[in-house]
Design an enzyme around this catalytic site. Structure first.
Site, PDB file in Angstrom:
ATOM      1  N   GLU A 181       0.026 -52.507-120.187  1.00 25.56           N
ATOM      2  CA  GLU A 181      -0.114 -50.825-120.357  1.00 25.56           C
ATOM      3  C   GLU A 181       0.395 -50.512-120.796  1.00 25.56           C
ATOM      4  O   GLU A 181       0.756 -49.223-120.110  1.00 25.56           O
ATOM      5  CB  GLU A 181      -0.708 -50.739-119.263  1.00 25.56           C
ATOM      6  CG  GLU A 181      -2.277 -52.056-118.480  1.00 25.56           C
ATOM      7  CD  GLU A 181      -3.042 -51.438-117.656  1.00 25.56           C
ATOM      8  OE1 GLU A 181      -2.693 -50.376-117.335  1.00 25.56           O
ATOM      9  OE2 GLU A 181      -4.200 -51.990-117.295  1.00 25.56           O
ATOM     10  N   GLU A 210      -6.505 -58.389-118.320  1.00 29.62           N
ATOM     11  CA  GLU A 210      -6.381 -57.793-116.863  1.00 29.62           C
ATOM     12  C   GLU A 210      -8.169 -57.610-116.889  1.00 29.62           C
ATOM     13  O   GLU A 210      -8.836 -56.554-117.711  1.00 29.62           O
ATOM     14  CB  GLU A 210      -6.083 -56.926-116.668  1.00 29.62           C
ATOM     15  CG  GLU A 210      -4.318 -56.707-115.988  1.00 29.62           C
ATOM     16  CD  GLU A 210      -3.800 -55.928-115.158  1.00 29.62           C
ATOM     17  OE1 GLU A 210      -4.862 -54.853-114.908  1.00 29.62           O
ATOM     18  OE2 GLU A 210      -2.747 -56.064-115.592  1.00 29.62           O
TER      19      GLU A 210
END
Length: 772
Positions: free
Chosen positions: A303, A540
């Site tokens: 991220e 994810e």
């Protein structure tokens, strides 16, 4: 019994042995290919090899898993559906983390034993194998490798990780390794980078929280009560994390005056300092894991975030993209707070229909604590004040913005910057070059965009990497934000992009499935549209186990968690891409959850399971299920290795029935297939004590189901180019339904129709008596 070592017996043909003659229905393989699956023999009996569907070892795949266009393929050309978990959320913090003394003693932390001690590995790997979740996104952090200081690598930790990952093939597991981060570092409220990176740019680690430069309560055991819930992502906008990200990606552009003194007395620009340190650390990790069959690739970073780059205004953040919750200082307000000036800051609280609203303002940093060290490279000055972005007007005793659009354009040339093309893509090139030099055999490179963004249209061929895999994330942001799930769900992805409100609202389990399927498919479609022939894997995705005020922890009724997980899994299955769920955490418990920023995502908790001494590690052993929650929603059938192109998969957990469709390859698919056998994972969790019924096969097609290997083997006779195959698989007797797949009309249709009937009757009566 089928033991972990059972799959070590290979069925590669010995030199001098006759190679199988391919069935005339299948394309003649390339004579240069070494791997030909024995299922090409007309006399082959399904399931004759000793592998199983979800075995990603060299024995199970005939060699290596490689990218081929949009797919992963094994050595026989079969398309592999990689399904697994993130291991593990507990890897964000060291084994000796102490909430009470944090952030002290950061040089002597140890991550040896994260995610679990070596002696416990057989238990956890056996459990994941039983559940069919045999593809791992394995977490390491920069801090774990290099916490003691620049260039001081923790060899004990790297040795531990190598020994752990060396075990993977024995259990049919495979992994890719991600250097994980959130909000830059634990010391700025997340995880990832070591403390010395913040110290190097001049931050005072012990003043970050009081000065408002970071929110640290969540990494010190907090985040569980209502006032603290879900605040941690706001840390991306705070001074510490935003400054570090900006310096890392674009220090040469936006902070050229910031120089770091090296051990030899020379200075290095901050961007070069941080990126070189990161890449040197990464090369060390790659070298430490080189040659491991169980590691098929590496991911650059979890991220990534822009920091201040492209921020159009120093006076506010974008409400649609940046979370506004609790105290949310603007960039300018953060600058002043970090310099020790008490500052009036807005406070946001949860609301409806908008997620949050501004409810008050209050003064922060009343103690005038400075985030910058006087002995640092800025000599106690804010780095952005040093670059003329803002200043303090002594005559008016107030801060003044001097360059409102500083982070939008290159300060030297005036050219508008783009984070992806100017900073991210060039760094990815450096990363792959660095990693490839450190490895003896090429691996896959996993990359992702900024969270909650589609694949950028700028990610064209010249910016793509060799052996690239696109790994975006997906979560139901509304459910995460509220830690709640029920019959009413919202398409936040659509709303943030201008979708009409009523179109973004869904009702019931059927609605949740459709909502999640649409959102996940959008991510996948945008990726394929931009990247073309690159595999996509959702890196994810998960659900909060402590939803709905943690009611399930008291009642042990997990129906809403089951329903939410089922809706998400249905969306993933319909998209026909692989995924790694967040997360498998052995240390999870009902009180602390995953013990990081109040999160609680692990559906497994060892404290609810059996002691290791009572476990049977064979994959058909039910003892491994103890400690697992909502398993009917998690452990599901899937086509692991398909001798063809998967075109549809649909599973209904309430009955145990699934439909699978696939197509034999055509020349346009650029797929050389040297196997006829398709292997489908069908968990014994749904077949135990039941008969597996397979329908839709032709008369000459063959199949067998081995419950001990949890695998349905199918060998169609006709694999001619473009031929479609469809099977429906069910269990007899059917499973007991877990919940009702309700819909809006099913729940309210009768009431609505009754209301309409009453309205019509009243209308007729009123018209008759008053108008006739």
């Amino acid at each position: 019994m089928f033991s972990p070592s059972g799959s070590e017996n290979s069925f590669v043909f010995l030199e001098g042995s006759p190679k199988p003659t391919p069935s005339p229905s299948y394309a003649q393989p390339d004579p240069l290919l070494d791997k030909i699956h024995p299922s090409l023999l007309p006399s082959y009996i399904p399931g004759s090899t000793r592998t199983y569907a979800h075995d990603w070892s060299r024995t199970g795949t005939g060699g290596e898993i490689k990218p081929n266009g949009r797919h992963f393929v094994d050595a026989y050309g079969r398309i592999c559906s990689l399904r697994g978990v993130n291991v593990s959320g507990c890897s964000k913090a060291p084994m000796n983390h102490d909430h009470g003394t944090f952030p002290g003693d950061h040089e002597v932390v140890t991550f040896v034993g994260r995610p679990f001690p070596l002696e416990e590995a057989p238990e956890h790997f056996s459990r994941l194998r039983r559940w069919g979740l045999t593809f791992i996104r394995f977490l390491v952090t920069w801090e774990a490798v290099e916490h003691a200081g620049l260039g001081m690598y923790d060899k004990e930790y790297l040795t531990y990780v190598r020994k752990l990952l060396l075990l993977l093939p024995s259990f049919g597991l495979s992994a890719f390794v991600v250097v994980h981060q959130d909000v830059w570092s634990r010391y700025s409220g997340g995880s990832g980078a070591p403390a010395w990176t913040l110290d190097a740019v001049g931050f005072d680690l012990h003043a970050l929280e009081e000065s408002g430069a970071a929110w640290l309560l969540g990494v010190k055991g907090g985040g569980h009560v209502e006032a603290e819930r879900g605040i941690w992502p706001c840390g991306y906008q705070k001074l510490a994390a935003a400054t570090m990200a900006t310096c890392f990606w674009a220090g040469d552009t936006f902070a050229p005056k910031l120089k770091i003194v090296m051990p030899d007395g020379q200075t290095k620009p901050v961007q070069q300092y941080l990126q070189d340190a990161f890449l040197d650390m990464y090369a060390t990790v790659v070298q430490a894991l080189d040659g491991l069959d169980g590691v098929i690739g590496f991911e650059v970073m979890n991220e990534p975030h822009r920091g201040y780059i492209e921020l159009p205004s120093l006076h506010k953040f974008d409400y649609n993209t940046d979370l506004h919750l609790s105290h949310v200082p603007s960039a300018f307000e953060s600058f002043m707070l970090g310099c020790g000036y008490p500052t009036l800051v807005s406070h946001w609280t949860r609301s409806f229909p908008l997620p949050t609203r501004l409810t008050s303002r209050s003064v922060l940093n009343s103690a005038s604590r400075k985030a910058w060290r006087p002995d640092g490279p800025t000599q106690g000055m804010c780095v952005w004040e040093m670059h003329g972005v803002w200043g303090w007007d002594n005559s008016k005793n107030e801060g003044v913005v001097l360059r409102e659009n500083y982070f939008v354009k290159d300060p030297m040339t005036g050219r508008k910057v783009d984070w992806y093309t100017d900073f991210y893509y060039p760094f990815l090139k450096r990363w792959t070059d660095c990693a490839r030099k450190a490895m003896s055999n090429d691996k896959m490179f996993f990359v992702e965009p900024i969270p909650n963004e589609f694949c950028p249209t700028s990610w064209t061929a010249e910016h793509q990497l060799p052996n690239m895999v696109f790994t975006p994330h997906w979560y139901d942001l509304n459910a995460l934000f509220n830690k709640a799930f029920g019959d009413f769900t919202v398409n936040v992805q659509g709303l943030s992009r201008g979708m009409f409100l009523l179109k973004a609202l869904y009702w019931g389990q059927q609605g949740a499935r459709e909502n999640y399927s649409l959102q996940i498919q959008n991510i996948v479609d945008h990726g394929y549209k931009v990247l073309g022939g690159k595999p996509i894997l959702i890196g994810e995705c998960g659900i909060p186990m402590d939803m709905n005020h943690k009611e399930a922890f008291e009642s042990d009724d997990w129906k809403w968690q089951e329903r939410m997980m089922d809706a998400m899994m249905t969306g993933l299955e319909r998209s026909l891409v692989g995924f790694t769920l967040w997360n498998y955490n052995p240390d999870n418990n009902d009180i602390q959850g995953d013990d990081w920023n109040g999160e609680n995502f692990s559906w497994f908790s060892r404290r609810r399971g059996l002691p290791r001494s009572l476990l049977d590690l064979d994959q058909f052993s039910f003892t491994l299920d103890n400690g697992g929650r909502i398993l009917p929603s998690v452990v599901r059938p899937y086509a692991a290795k398909t001798a063809g192109i998967p075109t549809r998969f649909e599973y209904e957990l309430n009955t145990g029935t699934f439909v699978f469709e696939w197509r034999s390859p055509e020349s346009k698919d650029n797929l050389v297939l040297t196997a006829r056998e398709t292997e489908i994972f069908v968990p014994s969790l749904i077949t135990y004590g039941r008969k597996l019924v397979v329908s839709g096969l032709s008369v000459d097609d063959k199949y067998t189901y081995d419950e001990t290997r949890q695998t349905l083997f199918i060998v169609p006779r006709d694999g001619s180019s473009g031929r479609m195959h469809k099977i429906t698989v069910s269990v007899d007797p059917p499973l007991r339904p877990q919940f009702s797949v309700n819909t809006f009309w099913g729940d309210f249709g009768e009431a609505i129709l009754s209301g309409l009937v009453i309205f019509v009757i009243l209308f007729v009566v009123i018209k008759y008596y008053f108008y006739i």
